[in-house]
Design a protein around this motif. Structure first.
Motif, PDB file in Angstrom:
ATOM      1  N   ILE A 248      51.630  33.574  44.661  1.00  0.00           N
ATOM      2  CA  ILE A 248      50.738  33.219  45.646  1.00  0.00           C
ATOM      3  C   ILE A 248      49.649  34.457  45.747  1.00  0.00           C
ATOM      4  N   ASN A 249      50.045  35.452  45.882  1.00  0.00           N
ATOM      5  CA  ASN A 249      49.397  36.743  46.039  1.00  0.00           C
ATOM      6  C   ASN A 249      50.201  37.824  46.405  1.00  0.00           C
ATOM      7  N   SER A 250      49.553  39.040  45.868  1.00  0.00           N
ATOM      8  CA  SER A 250      50.478  40.342  46.209  1.00  0.00           C
ATOM      9  C   SER A 250      49.741  41.469  47.149  1.00  0.00           C
TER      10      SER A 250
ATOM     11  N   GLY B 139      51.100  50.596  50.063  1.00  0.00           N
ATOM     12  CA  GLY B 139      51.681  51.908  49.882  1.00  0.00           C
ATOM     13  C   GLY B 139      52.901  52.222  49.246  1.00  0.00           C
ATOM     14  N   SER B 140      53.883  52.317  50.012  1.00  0.00           N
ATOM     15  CA  SER B 140      55.256  52.387  49.529  1.00  0.00           C
ATOM     16  C   SER B 140      55.957  51.144  48.799  1.00  0.00           C
ATOM     17  N   ASP B 141      55.306  50.172  49.150  1.00  0.00           N
ATOM     18  CA  ASP B 141      55.880  48.781  48.421  1.00  0.00           C
ATOM     19  C   ASP B 141      54.826  47.852  48.366  1.00  0.00           C
ATOM     20  N   THR B 142      55.174  47.001  47.302  1.00  0.00           N
ATOM     21  CA  THR B 142      54.050  45.748  47.314  1.00  0.00           C
ATOM     22  C   THR B 142      54.625  44.584  47.741  1.00  0.00           C
ATOM     23  N   HIS B 143      54.027  43.874  48.457  1.00  0.00           N
ATOM     24  CA  HIS B 143      54.860  42.547  48.988  1.00  0.00           C
ATOM     25  C   HIS B 143      54.240  41.238  48.285  1.00  0.00           C
ATOM     26  N   VAL B 144      54.969  40.507  47.348  1.00  0.00           N
ATOM     27  CA  VAL B 144      54.731  39.568  46.762  1.00  0.00           C
ATOM     28  C   VAL B 144      54.998  38.249  47.145  1.00  0.00           C
ATOM     29  N   PHE B 145      54.075  37.166  47.388  1.00  0.00           N
ATOM     30  CA  PHE B 145      54.537  36.162  47.883  1.00  0.00           C
ATOM     31  C   PHE B 145      54.644  34.953  46.631  1.00  0.00           C
ATOM     32  N   LEU B 146      55.612  34.292  46.641  1.00  0.00           N
ATOM     33  CA  LEU B 146      55.944  33.508  45.315  1.00  0.00           C
ATOM     34  C   LEU B 146      56.090  32.033  45.682  1.00  0.00           C
ATOM     35  N   ASP B 147      55.567  31.168  44.962  1.00  0.00           N
ATOM     36  CA  ASP B 147      55.990  29.570  45.223  1.00  0.00           C
ATOM     37  C   ASP B 147      56.750  29.168  44.241  1.00  0.00           C
ATOM     38  N   CYS B 148      58.136  28.607  44.826  1.00  0.00           N
ATOM     39  CA  CYS B 148      59.323  28.394  43.658  1.00  0.00           C
ATOM     40  C   CYS B 148      59.565  26.948  44.130  1.00  0.00           C
ATOM     41  N   ASN B 149      59.006  25.996  43.421  1.00  0.00           N
ATOM     42  CA  ASN B 149      59.219  24.769  43.717  1.00  0.00           C
ATOM     43  C   ASN B 149      58.663  24.237  44.880  1.00  0.00           C
TER      44      ASN B 149
ATOM     45  N   HIS C  77      46.336  46.508  36.447  1.00  0.00           N
ATOM     46  CA  HIS C  77      47.335  45.489  35.572  1.00  0.00           C
ATOM     47  C   HIS C  77      48.864  45.826  36.014  1.00  0.00           C
ATOM     48  N   SER C  78      49.245  46.526  36.598  1.00  0.00           N
ATOM     49  CA  SER C  78      50.562  46.816  37.184  1.00  0.00           C
ATOM     50  C   SER C  78      50.884  45.753  38.383  1.00  0.00           C
ATOM     51  N   PHE C  79      49.668  45.314  38.786  1.00  0.00           N
ATOM     52  CA  PHE C  79      50.115  44.233  39.890  1.00  0.00           C
ATOM     53  C   PHE C  79      50.165  42.869  39.355  1.00  0.00           C
ATOM     54  N   TYR C  80      50.946  41.911  40.076  1.00  0.00           N
ATOM     55  CA  TYR C  80      51.042  40.478  39.731  1.00  0.00           C
ATOM     56  C   TYR C  80      49.622  40.057  40.132  1.00  0.00           C
ATOM     57  N   HIS C  81      49.025  39.026  39.300  1.00  0.00           N
ATOM     58  CA  HIS C  81      47.945  38.369  39.920  1.00  0.00           C
ATOM     59  C   HIS C  81      48.207  36.882  40.433  1.00  0.00           C
ATOM     60  N   LYS C  82      47.304  36.304  40.898  1.00  0.00           N
ATOM     61  CA  LYS C  82      47.544  35.075  41.492  1.00  0.00           C
ATOM     62  C   LYS C  82      47.759  34.019  40.419  1.00  0.00           C
ATOM     63  N   ASP C  83      48.645  33.191  40.536  1.00  0.00           N
ATOM     64  CA  ASP C  83      48.885  32.149  39.713  1.00  0.00           C
ATOM     65  C   ASP C  83      49.630  32.501  38.417  1.00  0.00           C
ATOM     66  N   GLN C  84      50.114  33.787  38.375  1.00  0.00           N
ATOM     67  CA  GLN C  84      50.858  34.355  37.271  1.00  0.00           C
ATOM     68  C   GLN C  84      52.243  33.736  37.219  1.00  0.00           C
ATOM     69  N   ALA C  85      52.684  33.204  36.198  1.00  0.00           N
ATOM     70  CA  ALA C  85      54.377  32.427  36.111  1.00  0.00           C
ATOM     71  C   ALA C  85      55.207  33.736  36.018  1.00  0.00           C
ATOM     72  N   VAL C  86      56.079  33.720  36.759  1.00  0.00           N
ATOM     73  CA  VAL C  86      56.936  34.651  36.743  1.00  0.00           C
ATOM     74  C   VAL C  86      58.636  34.024  36.934  1.00  0.00           C
ATOM     75  N   GLY C  87      59.608  34.712  36.861  1.00  0.00           N
ATOM     76  CA  GLY C  87      60.972  34.317  37.057  1.00  0.00           C
ATOM     77  C   GLY C  87      61.341  34.979  38.098  1.00  0.00           C
ATOM     78  N   VAL C  88      62.140  34.267  39.046  1.00  0.00           N
ATOM     79  CA  VAL C  88      62.774  35.015  40.186  1.00  0.00           C
ATOM     80  C   VAL C  88      64.131  34.974  40.105  1.00  0.00           C
TER      81      VAL C  88
END
Lengths: 307, 372
Positions: free
Chosen positions: B313-315, B319-329, B347-358
């Motif tokens: 959804i977004n990331s 600073g120390s961390d990156t918070h990634v919000f995911l939509d899983c079903n 490019h090291s960040f996740y981008h919106k709508d990227q498909a990932v596995g959790v």
């Protein structure tokens, strides 16, 4: 011009202080100076002033007299010194009694529920809505021979079939003291209340937590922290009591003459403005000296108990 | 006789009348036992009853029901000045009309200690909190951190059995607060005095405490070591309050000794080997709690048990961390990834709508009762 004023803090200060400075100069400094000049003069036969430079009036105040038994040109007459001393002691005892009465009440109000606090403060102030002189007259009604207090006492005596001689309360030093205490009580309650109210509750808890019982908490925490109020109240009470003449005039009659009455008499009936001026200045100097030493000793009330 | 517990609250209730005239149990049947020499924290948001509990130990309030024991002795209505506990107040409550020295000496004077003794102990107490040389200053002339130290010295100089601290660091800025946390903890270990510490700052509680009582609405929700509280929260409230948690609703399929298999409808899958700390029965509706830092993001096509498909959804980079919000079903999951590599390359960040596995690692999840 305005631009400069906006930028110059010193100018702003001067401008802000100007009206009061003018006011004080015209109505305090100049009259005081005139009083000083007059006090060194002599009374003319028609009640005017013969200007000069003589300490005669001041010597009279400390007991020097020319109105002597036959054969003496000068003698000691303590009359005026007694009046000054009486004023001083009366002001002292009035202040002491007012503190003793006002402190517990102020404490009670300060510790009462905030919702009730304003009501209590109003009640303290209500008497001030009535004219000062009228309140003194009310005391005459209470204290005189056929007054309310004697009436009630007489009625009680009659119930028990006892003989009753009305008490002479009016025109005694006690009556003046009671009147003074009554008149000036609110001026002590309010400043003490203000300083007590400022003491935060956790301070009492901290004192208790560290092992102080309520009495020692009062001595070491409450009292020192409320001293600024006591000091302020003392100044508000002591100075006017030193100078007031209405209370002593109405409740003391000819029996209790204070320096205020003396000054009033000299200007109005005795028509000796030079002696009146000297007495006024002496009153002011006495008050200043007492206030000076008092505030020097107690400062702003910090650290008096905690040596 | 020395009691095992420095302080004990037995079934304590404190009732207040609210301004509306209702009765409120600010502290509602609280029982806790605080061991000698322990650093014990009461943690909760404002109004949870932690400060009221502390005030009952200090003696500023008396329980409506139940009893407070100090060193095994029931306190009843013993006033504060007769209890062998001392308090560090939230806003320090220093005596403004006294110097630092007089503030610290106050408690000893009340004990009737003699002048030399007082001087010696005050000196030591001020050394302990590193305020030597400040004796003659007034509290007003000190910084916030220094005032805080005076408050600590003033309480500790009495050598109490128990030191009560009511959010003592609340008024300090973050950096100073962290410094003082470590200092207080070191002081407590050095002196071996029992500390009871009230705070709303969970990190502070976790940093300093031997044990923590998490409180809410006048009740103790969980009591345990920082690790227990964080890794094995007793209920949904604690899991949510301490740190952060993702919650997945599900139904128990089968249970073994300390693990369960849970069917999660949203994922249309069964998670097996999920740890549980309570007894659950088959068919019970539960929630699975998963800490954001314990979820791993893997490749979208990874085939493995416990890996589900999700969309970013977004990331957010913090600073120390990156918070990634995911939509899983349709289930929103928060994942925290530590930035152990430089993120300067976009490019090291996740981008919106990227498909990932959790990857939901079973041993990093926990079964909890459905209701809070």
């Amino acid at each position: 011009m305005l631009q400069r004023l906006r930028e110059n803090k010193a100018w702003q200060g001067t401008l802000l202080a100007l009206p009061t400075t003018l006011w004080l100069f015209v109505l305090l400094v100049i009259p005081l100076f005139l009083t000083l000049v007059v006090s060194f003069g002599r009374r003319s036969p028609d009640g005017g002033v013969i200007y000069g430079f003589s300490f005669h009036n001041y010597l009279r105040l400390i007991g020097y007299s020319t109105n002597c038994p036959a054969g003496q040109s000068a003698c000691f007459d303590p009359l005026y010194a007694q009046i000054l001393w009486r004023s001083l002691t009366l002001a002292f005892w009035t202040t002491v009694i007012v503190i003793l009465l006002a402190y517990p009440l102020a404490y009670f109000i300060a510790r009462s529920h905030p919702r009730r606090r304003n009501t209590f403060l109003m009640l303290v102030l209500v008497p001030l809505w009535t004219n000062f002189v009228i309140r003194v007259y009310a005391w005459m009604m209470l204290l005189r021979e056929q007054g309310v207090i004697n009436g009630v006492l007489g009625w009680i005596a009659a119930q028990f079939g006892l003989p009753f001689q009305p008490l002479q309360m009016l025109y005694t030093p006690g009556a003046v003291l009671v009147g003074m205490v009554y008149e000036f009580l609110p001026f002590m309650i309010l400043p003490i209340f203000t300083s007590l109210e400022k003491i935060e509750l956790p301070l009492y808890e901290a004192a208790a937590d560290l092992g102080a019982n309520p009495f020692r908490t009062f001595l070491r925490v409450t009292l020192p922290l409320s001293m600024p109020g006591v000091v302020a109240g003392t100044i508000l009470v002591f100075i006017p009591v030193m100078g007031t003449f209405i209370v002593s005039d109405l409740l003391g009659g000819k029996q209790v003459i204070l320096v205020g009455n003396l000054i009033q008499n000299q200007f109005l009936s005795a028509r000796d403005p030079t002696f009146g001026s000297a007495a006024s200045l002496i009153l002011m100097i006495m008050t200043l000296i007492v206030t000076y030493f008092y505030t020097r000793k107690f400062g702003f009330g910090e650290e008096i108990i905690t040596a | 006789m020395q009691s095992e517990f420095a302080v004990e609250l037995r079934d304590v209730v404190k009732q207040f009348v609210t301004p509306e005239g209702n009765l409120l149990n600010a502290v509602d049947h609280v029982t806790m036992q605080i061991k000698n020499g322990e650093f014990f924290s009461m943690l909760g948001s404002s109004g949870c009853g932690k400060t009221t509990s502390l005030r009952m130990i200090a003696g500023f309030e008396w329980p409506t029901e139940g009893e407070v024991y100090i060193e095994g002795k029931p306190m009843g209505h013993t006033p504060p000045f007769q209890r062998k506990v001392n308090t560090v107040f939230q806003n320090y409550a220093l005596f403004q009309h006294m110097t630092v020295y007089q503030n610290v000496a106050f408690g000893l004077e009340m004990e009737g200690a003699d002048k030399n003794e007082i001087e010696k102990r005050v000196k030591r107490a001020l050394e302990m909190v590193q305020l030597t040389g400040m004796e003659r200053r007034k509290p007003r002339q000190l910084s916030g951190g220094q005032q805080q130290r005076v408050a600590v010295a003033r309480a500790l100089v009495k050598l109490p059995d128990v030191l009560l601290l009511d959010e003592p660091l609340g008024a300090l800025d973050l950096k100073l607060r962290k410094e003082m946390q470590l200092e207080l903890k070191a002081l407590q270990q050095e002196l071996g005095i029992t500390f009871i510490y009230v705070t709303h700052d969970q990190e502070e509680a976790l940093t300093m405490s031997d044990r923590i009582a998490v409180m809410s609405k006048g009740k103790v929700m969980q009591m345990g070591t920082p690790v227990e509280i964080y890794e094995r929260p007793a209920n949904r409230f604690v899991a949510d309050f301490i740190g952060e948690s993702n919650f997945l609703e599900g139904k128990i399929k089968s249970v073994s000794a300390d693990e369960a298999s849970v069917f999660v409808p949203a994922l249309n899958a069964e998670l097996s080997g999920v740890p549980m700390s309570k007894d659950f029965v088959n068919g019970e509706e539960v929630v699975i709690s998963i800490r954001p830092e314990k979820i791993r993001i893997v490749d979208a096509d990874a085939e493995k048990d416990g890996v589900f498909r999700a969309k970013v959804i977004n990331s957010i980079y913090i600073g120390s961390d990156t918070h990634v919000f995911l939509d899983c079903n349709g289930v929103r999951l928060k994942v925290m990834e530590q930035n152990h590599i430089s993120r300067l390359d976009p490019h090291s960040f996740y981008h919106k709508d990227q498909a990932v596995g959790v990857y939901l690692i079973p041993e990093n999840t926990l079964v909890l009762k459905k209701e809070a």
